[in-house]
Design a protein around this motif. Structure first.
Motif, PDB file in Angstrom:
ATOM      1  N   ALA A 157       0.977  -1.173  -0.054  1.00 54.31           N
ATOM      2  CA  ALA A 157       0.008  -0.216  -0.014  1.00 54.31           C
ATOM      3  C   ALA A 157       0.828   1.216   0.142  1.00 54.31           C
ATOM      4  O   ALA A 157       0.663   2.310  -0.671  1.00 54.31           O
ATOM      5  N   SER A 168      -8.896  -5.162  -5.132  1.00 55.83           N
ATOM      6  CA  SER A 168      -8.279  -4.792  -4.070  1.00 55.83           C
ATOM      7  C   SER A 168      -8.411  -5.800  -3.051  1.00 55.83           C
ATOM      8  O   SER A 168      -9.000  -6.713  -3.113  1.00 55.83           O
ATOM      9  N   GLU A 217      -8.356  -6.722   1.435  1.00 53.58           N
ATOM     10  CA  GLU A 217      -8.904  -6.178   2.581  1.00 53.58           C
ATOM     11  C   GLU A 217      -8.426  -4.754   3.175  1.00 53.58           C
ATOM     12  O   GLU A 217      -9.186  -4.022   3.822  1.00 53.58           O
ATOM     13  N   HIS A 218      -7.109  -4.488   2.650  1.00 50.97           N
ATOM     14  CA  HIS A 218      -6.360  -3.476   3.338  1.00 50.97           C
ATOM     15  C   HIS A 218      -6.094  -2.353   2.252  1.00 50.97           C
ATOM     16  O   HIS A 218      -5.540  -1.289   2.567  1.00 50.97           O
ATOM     17  N   GLY A 219      -6.292  -2.738   1.034  1.00 50.39           N
ATOM     18  CA  GLY A 219      -6.204  -1.681  -0.103  1.00 50.39           C
ATOM     19  C   GLY A 219      -5.960  -2.363  -1.322  1.00 50.39           C
ATOM     20  O   GLY A 219      -6.133  -3.506  -1.586  1.00 50.39           O
ATOM     21  N   ASN A 220      -5.516  -1.502  -2.425  1.00 54.46           N
ATOM     22  CA  ASN A 220      -5.041  -0.167  -2.357  1.00 54.46           C
ATOM     23  C   ASN A 220      -6.007   0.781  -2.556  1.00 54.46           C
ATOM     24  O   ASN A 220      -5.468   2.097  -2.608  1.00 54.46           O
ATOM     25  N   GLY A 273      -8.609   2.189  -1.114  1.00 58.50           N
ATOM     26  CA  GLY A 273      -8.701   3.124   0.179  1.00 58.50           C
ATOM     27  C   GLY A 273      -7.659   3.933   0.461  1.00 58.50           C
ATOM     28  O   GLY A 273      -7.617   5.218   0.329  1.00 58.50           O
ATOM     29  N   ARG A 292     -13.475  -0.613   5.118  1.00 60.26           N
ATOM     30  CA  ARG A 292     -12.590  -1.211   5.657  1.00 60.26           C
ATOM     31  C   ARG A 292     -11.129  -0.962   5.096  1.00 60.26           C
ATOM     32  O   ARG A 292     -10.109  -1.012   6.070  1.00 60.26           O
ATOM     33  N   GLN A 293     -11.206  -0.321   4.104  1.00 63.39           N
ATOM     34  CA  GLN A 293      -9.654  -0.032   3.329  1.00 63.39           C
ATOM     35  C   GLN A 293      -9.254   1.212   3.818  1.00 63.39           C
ATOM     36  O   GLN A 293      -7.948   1.618   3.723  1.00 63.39           O
TER      37      GLN A 293
END
Length: 419
Positions: free
Chosen positions: A56, A88, A90-93, A95, A159-160
């Motif tokens: 990210a 994408s 759960e964590h990105g990219n 967001g 979430r992101q």
């Protein structure tokens, strides 16, 4: 200069550039952030990055560098372009990059609009559909890098990213651009940072474009570009721009690295009529240079004037899983990319000038290996997939994302466009 586009992969950049040209904005695309400060004759610049599935922070750094360069060119509106299937994790990219761009521009609100109805990507009540299936029930559920197991864009962004998300639904879009602007202002007053926009058909995209033409940053797939370009374009047509990008060169090759469902069908259809050769992963791992020479010799031996020879590393889900288990996902993918890079360089040296490529990662590798840094956008082969021509070299490319195009795409790219 009106619009600066930051795209998170190569074929996605070409996708949006083609829609901008088709709908009235002369456009130049760059592969990576350019160096220098050249004078450019265009109303939109698209920068393609390789930031979809990298770490990210790396995606943020690349995107901010692109933003800074676009601002130096005089762009005053910006568009963060990602895939219409919202690829994408759960964590990105998506967001984290959106947050970074908002902060850099001093803005607090943007929109989320991945819809591309012409290719079956729609959003209803904030849920993303692929044709008649929810995203999470489509083939994207099994994507090897970014498996999409949730279809709700509000949840995905929450979430992101760091802010709050809400939806402007289809019924509100049906009320027109003024109603959308009013709702955006109301949501902004409530502290909503990301506004997911429904879109079921092209008129919804045109309404979005009219409502958003003064927003500093928008985000989405290529469909929103239809509305943005139409809202800004003058009566001037882009025939000259498309003509500049028409394919040239006598020798062509088709290279497929995508393992998407559509590309599997396209490869199978093309193999019925044209010479084809499957790339073996174990050979890539053993001797890339020697194997590349062998494949180039095969391409040269099977050159023909009507349909170009095909090199493919395309596999269905079961085959792909077996390959990844045997050789490792990252190791096998990198080996195939290195092979295609070597093949591309050698074919260029031997006089090949037209490259038809399937797969976002593969397209980026091919363009980089050819030394392509910028190109004119030419006629559209399928929605989101144009022919493009290098600005400095006699090279033409058709670069398609895995799921784009119909089953006859590879053949039509060659037969429907005169050189």
């Amino acid at each position: 200069m009106r619009l600066g586009v930051i795209a998170d992969d190569f074929t996605g950049a070409t996708d949006i550039a083609s829609f901008l040209v088709q709908n009235g904005l002369p456009t130049i695309q760059f592969n990576g952030v350019p160096e220098g400060h050249d004078e450019l004759s265009a109303q939109a610049i698209v920068i393609s990055l390789k930031s979809r599935s990298c770490p990210a922070q790396q995606a943020i750094d690349q995107s901010l560098a692109a933003l800074q360069w676009l601002q130096q060119q005089g762009c005053d509106r910006f568009y963060f372009k990602y895939c219409s299937t919202f690829d994408s994790t759960e964590h990105g990219n998506i967001g984290p990059v959106t947050d970074a761009l908002l902060q850099a521009l001093g803005e607090t609100q943007t929109v989320i609009s991945p819809s591309l109805p012409v290719n079956g990507r729609t959003v209803y009540q904030g849920y993303l559909f692929v044709a008649d299936q929810l995203l999470s029930e489509s083939g994207m559920r099994h994507h090897p890098v970014t498996p999409m197991t949730d279809s709700n864009l509000v949840r995905l962004m929450t979430r992101q990213a760091k802010g709050q998300a809400a939806v402007i639904n289809a019924a509100q879009l049906d009320q027109g651009a003024d109603a959308v602007r009013t709702q955006l202002d109301a949501l902004k007053a409530q502290g909503i940072n990301y506004v997911v926009l429904d879109a079921l058909h092209e008129q919804h995209l045109l309404t979005q474009g009219e409502a958003l033409k003064e927003m500093r940053l928008v985000t989405g797939g290529s469909g929103l570009a239809i509305g943005i370009a139409r809202a800004w374009a003058t009566q001037q047509q882009n025939r000259d721009a498309e003509q500049a990008g028409r394919p040239q060169g006598e020798r062509a090759v088709v290279i497929s690295g995508s393992c998407s469902q559509m590309t599997n069908r396209q490869v199978e259809a093309y193999r019925q009529h044209a010479p084809s050769h499957e790339v073996r992963v174990e050979r890539c791992l053993d001797d890339v240079a020697g194997y590349a020479q062998e494949l180039c010799d095969w391409v040269a031996a099977h050159h023909q004037p009507d349909l170009a020879p095909l090199l493919f590393a395309t596999a269905d889900a079961q085959q792909l899983q077996a390959i990844q288990q045997q050789y490792g996902a990252a190791r096998s993918s990198e080996a195939v990319e290195q092979l295609f890079a070597a093949v591309t360089r050698e074919l260029k040296a031997r006089g090949w000038q037209r490259f038809i490529v399937a797969g976002g990662e593969t397209s980026g590798v091919v363009a980089q290996s050819l030394g392509v840094t910028a190109f004119h956008i030419g006629p559209m082969i399928s929605p989101g997939v144009p022919w493009v021509r290098d600005i400095q070299q006699p090279l033409s490319l058709a670069l398609k994302s895995g799921n784009f195009g119909d089953e006859q795409f590879f053949a039509r790219a060659q037969t429907e466009f005169s050189r």
